[in-house]
Design a protein around this motif. Sequence first.
Motif, PDB file in Angstrom:
ATOM      1  N   TYR A   1      20.018   0.870   3.419  1.00  0.00           N
ATOM      2  CA  TYR A   1      19.773   0.428   5.087  1.00  0.00           C
ATOM      3  C   TYR A   1      18.591   0.476   6.092  1.00  0.00           C
ATOM      4  N   ILE A   2      18.259   2.372   5.844  1.00  0.00           N
ATOM      5  CA  ILE A   2      17.332   2.881   6.599  1.00  0.00           C
ATOM      6  C   ILE A   2      15.902   2.569   5.450  1.00  0.00           C
ATOM      7  N   LEU A   3      16.140   2.168   4.434  1.00  0.00           N
ATOM      8  CA  LEU A   3      14.951   2.024   3.771  1.00  0.00           C
ATOM      9  C   LEU A   3      14.343   0.978   3.569  1.00  0.00           C
ATOM     10  N   ALA A   4      15.570   0.287   3.646  1.00  0.00           N
ATOM     11  CA  ALA A   4      15.354  -1.700   2.981  1.00  0.00           C
ATOM     12  C   ALA A   4      14.148  -2.208   4.654  1.00  0.00           C
ATOM     13  N   GLU A   5      14.770  -1.533   5.773  1.00  0.00           N
ATOM     14  CA  GLU A   5      13.652  -1.693   7.255  1.00  0.00           C
ATOM     15  C   GLU A   5      12.922  -1.291   6.930  1.00  0.00           C
ATOM     16  N   MET A   6      12.500  -0.189   6.142  1.00  0.00           N
ATOM     17  CA  MET A   6      11.832   0.816   6.314  1.00  0.00           C
ATOM     18  C   MET A   6      10.411   0.353   5.588  1.00  0.00           C
ATOM     19  N   GLN A   7      10.858  -0.079   3.892  1.00  0.00           N
ATOM     20  CA  GLN A   7      10.204  -0.122   2.989  1.00  0.00           C
ATOM     21  C   GLN A   7      10.046  -1.419   2.836  1.00  0.00           C
ATOM     22  N   PHE A   8       9.851  -2.546   3.329  1.00  0.00           N
ATOM     23  CA  PHE A   8      10.378  -3.212   3.432  1.00  0.00           C
ATOM     24  C   PHE A   8       8.569  -4.459   2.696  1.00  0.00           C
ATOM     25  N   LEU A   9       7.587  -4.040   3.864  1.00  0.00           N
ATOM     26  CA  LEU A   9       5.997  -4.270   3.677  1.00  0.00           C
ATOM     27  C   LEU A   9       5.775  -4.096   2.844  1.00  0.00           C
ATOM     28  N   GLN A  10       5.929  -2.698   2.160  1.00  0.00           N
ATOM     29  CA  GLN A  10       5.201  -2.500   0.543  1.00  0.00           C
ATOM     30  C   GLN A  10       5.819  -2.607   0.029  1.00  0.00           C
ATOM     31  N   ARG A  11       7.259  -2.694   0.016  1.00  0.00           N
ATOM     32  CA  ARG A  11       8.154  -3.165  -1.653  1.00  0.00           C
ATOM     33  C   ARG A  11       7.340  -4.922  -1.378  1.00  0.00           C
ATOM     34  N   ALA A  12       7.427  -5.841  -0.421  1.00  0.00           N
ATOM     35  CA  ALA A  12       7.508  -7.081  -0.459  1.00  0.00           C
ATOM     36  C   ALA A  12       5.663  -7.050  -1.176  1.00  0.00           C
ATOM     37  N   TYR A  13       5.059  -6.874  -0.081  1.00  0.00           N
ATOM     38  CA  TYR A  13       2.831  -6.853  -0.227  1.00  0.00           C
ATOM     39  C   TYR A  13       2.632  -5.219  -0.958  1.00  0.00           C
ATOM     40  N   PRO A  14       3.080  -5.450  -2.404  1.00  0.00           N
ATOM     41  CA  PRO A  14       2.549  -3.715  -2.277  1.00  0.00           C
ATOM     42  C   PRO A  14       0.824  -3.643  -1.755  1.00  0.00           C
ATOM     43  N   GLY A  15       0.509  -1.908  -1.421  1.00  0.00           N
ATOM     44  CA  GLY A  15      -0.606  -2.241  -0.838  1.00  0.00           C
ATOM     45  C   GLY A  15      -1.416  -3.279  -0.089  1.00  0.00           C
ATOM     46  N   ALA A  16      -0.242  -3.734   0.798  1.00  0.00           N
ATOM     47  CA  ALA A  16      -0.529  -4.452   2.072  1.00  0.00           C
ATOM     48  C   ALA A  16      -2.028  -3.785   3.304  1.00  0.00           C
ATOM     49  N   THR A  17      -2.839  -3.620   3.873  1.00  0.00           N
ATOM     50  CA  THR A  17      -3.466  -3.025   4.672  1.00  0.00           C
ATOM     51  C   THR A  17      -3.204  -3.383   6.141  1.00  0.00           C
ATOM     52  N   TRP A  18      -3.407  -3.092   7.154  1.00  0.00           N
ATOM     53  CA  TRP A  18      -4.203  -3.657   8.125  1.00  0.00           C
ATOM     54  C   TRP A  18      -5.672  -4.510   8.168  1.00  0.00           C
TER      55      TRP A  18
END
Length: 250
Positions: free
Chosen positions: A233-250
């Motif tokens: 559960y901790i990783l699901a929240e922490m990693q969501f953005l990079q998992r859903a949008y690999p390589g995403a940057t600000w």
Amino acid sequence: MQNKVNYLLRLGDNALILSQQLSQLCGRGPALEEDMALTNVALDLLGQTRLWYEYAGELEGAGRDEDKLAYHRDAHDFKNCLLMEQPNGNYADTMVRQFFFDAWHYFLIVGLTRSSDARIAAIAEKSLKEVTYHLRRSGDLIVRLGDGTEVSHAKTQAAVNELWMYSGEVFAYDAVDDAMVAEGVAPAADGLRTQWLAHVAEILAEATLTMPPADAWMQKGGKQGRHSEHLGYILAEMQFLQRAYPGATW
């Protein structure tokens, strides 16, 4: 070399998972000062994570930077001890978990300042001021909670009893740890455990809390990638953005 990479990943994973846990409490502290302190400790641990991961990635030579190590590994690839992934619970749970970690972390970092690896020694030296504050703060709060009201005492004692079984894994050395001790990279477990037990006993006594038996059975497995359901559960929240949008940057 692989043993050192694994050792560095363990250091980084412990700091990262606990940092993520504390960051979830931002805006939810029992008082403004404590809310700020929790967030600052989380940021300190995150900064330390980056230093350990950066060095691990360089030694590994597989092209994994700190972001890939944090956001692109599955639960079984994380090697943090089980204590760090235990739920935040109530504030006594949060602070007992933090105190058990801080006491070990402080004595470990002191030992790592004398590491035969100059890069590890430098990171430890840079982190020492932070971890010294962390231990002083969490120890003070344990005393205040334990020697406070009847309710705070009961909740803190319950947290000590519940989390004690997770406190010993940091001293359960395996082949990776033993290799680092043999190379003079890391301090031995026996010395760390003796220091930890003495300091924890002193603080718990001041807090009017009962310390569980030092030889009690301890949970382990996190160092080898065997985790509780909480880490997922901790990783699901922490990693969501990079998992859903690999390589995403600000």
